[in-house]
Enzyme design. Structure first.
Site, PDB file in Angstrom:
ATOM      1  N   SER A 221      39.109 -73.513  78.376  1.00 23.34           N
ATOM      2  CA  SER A 221      38.832 -74.465  79.446  1.00 23.34           C
ATOM      3  C   SER A 221      40.038 -75.390  79.572  1.00 23.34           C
ATOM      4  CB  SER A 221      37.580 -75.280  79.128  1.00 23.34           C
ATOM      5  OG  SER A 221      37.826 -76.141  78.023  1.00 23.34           O
TER       6      SER A 221
ATOM      7  N   GLY B 237      27.494 -72.377  78.891  1.00 17.62           N
ATOM      8  CA  GLY B 237      27.636 -70.941  79.090  1.00 17.62           C
ATOM      9  C   GLY B 237      28.443 -70.524  80.298  1.00 17.62           C
ATOM     10  N   ALA B 238      28.928 -71.491  81.091  1.00 21.20           N
ATOM     11  CA  ALA B 238      29.670 -71.115  82.292  1.00 21.20           C
ATOM     12  C   ALA B 238      30.953 -70.359  81.945  1.00 21.20           C
ATOM     13  CB  ALA B 238      29.997 -72.356  83.118  1.00 21.20           C
ATOM     14  N   GLY B 239      31.677 -70.856  80.944  1.00 25.01           N
ATOM     15  CA  GLY B 239      32.894 -70.171  80.533  1.00 25.01           C
ATOM     16  C   GLY B 239      32.619 -68.808  79.945  1.00 25.01           C
ATOM     17  N   ASP B 240      31.461 -68.652  79.316  1.00 25.96           N
ATOM     18  CA  ASP B 240      31.080 -67.353  78.757  1.00 25.96           C
ATOM     19  C   ASP B 240      30.778 -66.357  79.872  1.00 25.96           C
ATOM     20  OD1 ASP B 240      31.185 -68.710  76.274  1.00 25.96           O
ATOM     21  OD2 ASP B 240      29.089 -69.312  76.497  1.00 25.96           O
TER      22      ASP B 240
ATOM     23  N   ASN C 169      34.953 -66.348  87.966  1.00 28.40           N
ATOM     24  CA  ASN C 169      34.622 -67.601  88.643  1.00 28.40           C
ATOM     25  C   ASN C 169      33.262 -67.523  89.324  1.00 28.40           C
ATOM     26  OD1 ASN C 169      37.109 -68.597  87.881  1.00 28.40           O
ATOM     27  ND2 ASN C 169      38.004 -68.566  89.927  1.00 28.40           N
TER      28      ASN C 169
END
Length: 353
Positions: A184, A234-237, A261
Site C-alpha cells: 500500500s 482485505g481490499a489489498g488482498d 483495482n
C-alpha cells in the site's frame, strides 16, 4: 520475466484468521480474515485453479473452500481492528490493528510437492518465514509477495502491528528472485521504491488514486474505480487476487492491475469477505477471455509492463460492470442493519485499496 507454461495453477500461502472489527468500543462485526481468504475468494469467483496452505487452531469457526492445516495445540490467529468514527484527511480511517493471538508459522515442509505457475506469499500475522519463501521460490515460477508478510512486527504487550524497514526484515536478500512485491502507499514508505524496482516489480496501491506499477525500465499508473468505502479490510488482498488472475490469463501487468483495482473497489464497499454478484463475475470472465485472445499472437512468453492497446476501453467496460455490482452491494448491507452508507467505518470517498 518469463512465464513457464509447463507449471499449473496458483499456490496461496498465508494463514486464515478471525477478524474483529471495532468502532468506538463497540464490536461491529466478526468475520473470516486473512489475505488468503480474500485472494482465494476472487480466484474462485473467476474460476482460477489454486491450492492454499493455511494454518488455524482448534477454535477455527468458519467453513472454507480450502481446508486448512489444523494445529490442535494452537489457537487461530485473531486480529482486532479499531476504527475511529472520523476519517483522516487522506480519506483513510485511523485504524489501529492488533494481533491478539497467533497460530503457528507455515514451514517449508507444509508446502506441497510439484510446481506452480504463480506463488503468493500473503501472510498477515508473521507466519511466512524466510525459509518458507525460499521454498516457494523453488517450486513457483513467479512469486508475488505482499509486503505485510515480511515487514510486520507485533508489540509484545498488546500485539499492535508496527512495520519495520524492508531492509531490516530478513527478507531483503530474496528480492531479486521475487516477481512482484505489492505494498500500500503507507507500506511503501518502509522501502526505497526506486531501489527495490531494480530488483523486482513493485506494485503500490493508493486508494482513490488507483495503483502504480514500478519496474526496472519505467512505471505505469493504473486507474481506480469509484467506491463507497465501508470497510477497507482485505481490499489489498482482493487487489492481489485480481492481479494474479490477469497474469494467469496472460494479460499485460497494467490490465491485470486494473482487474485488481476493480475487485479492491468491490471489497471496500462490503464488511468482511465480499460477496460477488455472479452476473458481474461472468462479464469480467468473458471480457478477460476476449482480451486474452486478442493478445494471443504474442508468443514470447514475456510478462508485459506497458499498457496494451484497448486498456482504457477495458477500464470503461469494468466501470459498466460496477453498475451491476453497486446494486448487489446495497443488498449485502442489509445483512448489517447497524451500518448505513453514511455510517460506515469510513466516510464516503472514492478510494478502493
Amino acid at each position: 520475466m518469463v512465464r513457464n507454461h509447463s507449471n499449473h495453477g496458483v499456490l496461496i500461502v498465508g494463514n486464515y484468521c478471525h477478524d474483529v472489527l471495532i468502532r468506538n468500543g463497540t464490536v461491529l462485526a466478526e468475520t473470516l480474515g486473512g489475505a488468503a481468504s480474500f485472494i482465494s475468494n476472487v480466484l474462485n469467483g473467476l474460476s482460477i485453479s489454486c491450492s492454499l496452505i493455511a494454518k488455524v487452531g482448534h477454535d477455527f469457526k468458519y467453513e472454507v473452500s480450502y481446508r486448512p492445516i489444523i494445529v490442535p495445540t494452537s489457537k487461530t490467529t485473531v486480529f482486532h481492528a479499531y476504527f475511529d468514527s472520523i476519517s483522516a484527511p487522506s480519506g483513510h480511517a485511523d485504524r489501529v490493528l492488533k494481533r491478539v493471538c497467533s497460530c503457528e508459522p507455515i514451514t517449508p515442509s507444509d508446502l506441497p510437492d510439484g510446481k506452480f505457475d504463480y506463488g503468493m506469499a500473503v501472510g498477515v500475522g508473521g507466519e511466512i518465514l524466510p525459509e518458507t519463501l525460499e521454498k516457494m521460490l523453488e517450486i513457483c515460477n513467479v512469486v508475488l509477495v505482499d509486503i505485510q508478510s515480511v515487514i510486520r512486527v507485533f508489540d509484545s504487550v498488546d500485539g499492535t502491528v508496527n512495520p519495520v524497514p524492508l531492509k531490516e526484515s530478513g527478507f531483503y536478500h530474496l528480492l531479486p528472485k521475487i516477481g512482484f512485491l505489492k505494498a500500500s502507499s503507507e507500506e511503501a514508505l518502509f522501502m526505497d521504491v526506486e531501489e527495490v524496482r531494480k530488483l523486482c516489480c513493485v506494485v503500490v496501491t493508493n486508494g482513490r488514486e488507483g495503483s502504480e506499477v514500478y519496474y526496472r525500465d519505467g512505471k505505469v499508473k493504473v486507474s481506480p474505480f469509484l467506491a463507497n468505502q465501508i470497510d477497507p479490510t482485505g481490499a489489498g488482498d482482493s487487489f492481489l487476487g485480481g492481479l494474479v488472475t490477469g497474469l494467469v490469463q496472460g494479460l499485460a501487468v497494467p490490465d491485470a492491475a486494473l482487474i485488481g483495482n476493480f475487485f479492491g473497489s468491490i471489497t471496500v464497499a462490503q464488511i468482511g469477505l465480499p460477496k460477488f454478484d455472479s452476473r458481474v463475475l461472468q462479464r469480467v470472465k468473458d471480457e478477460v477471455q476476449r482480451r486474452k485472445l486478442s493478445c494471443s499472437e504474442r508468443r514470447d512468453e514475456e510478462i508485459e509492463f506497458m499498457k496494451p492497446e484497448g486498456h482504457e476501453q477495458f477500464h470503461s467496460f469494468l466501470c459498466s460492470a460496477k453498475l451491476v455490482s453497486a446494486c448487489a452491494m446495497q443488498e449485502c448491507l442489509k445483512d448489517f442493519p447497524g451500518i448505513t452508507r453514511e455510517q460506515g467505518f469510513l466516510s464516503q470517498n472514492n478510494g478502493q485499496i
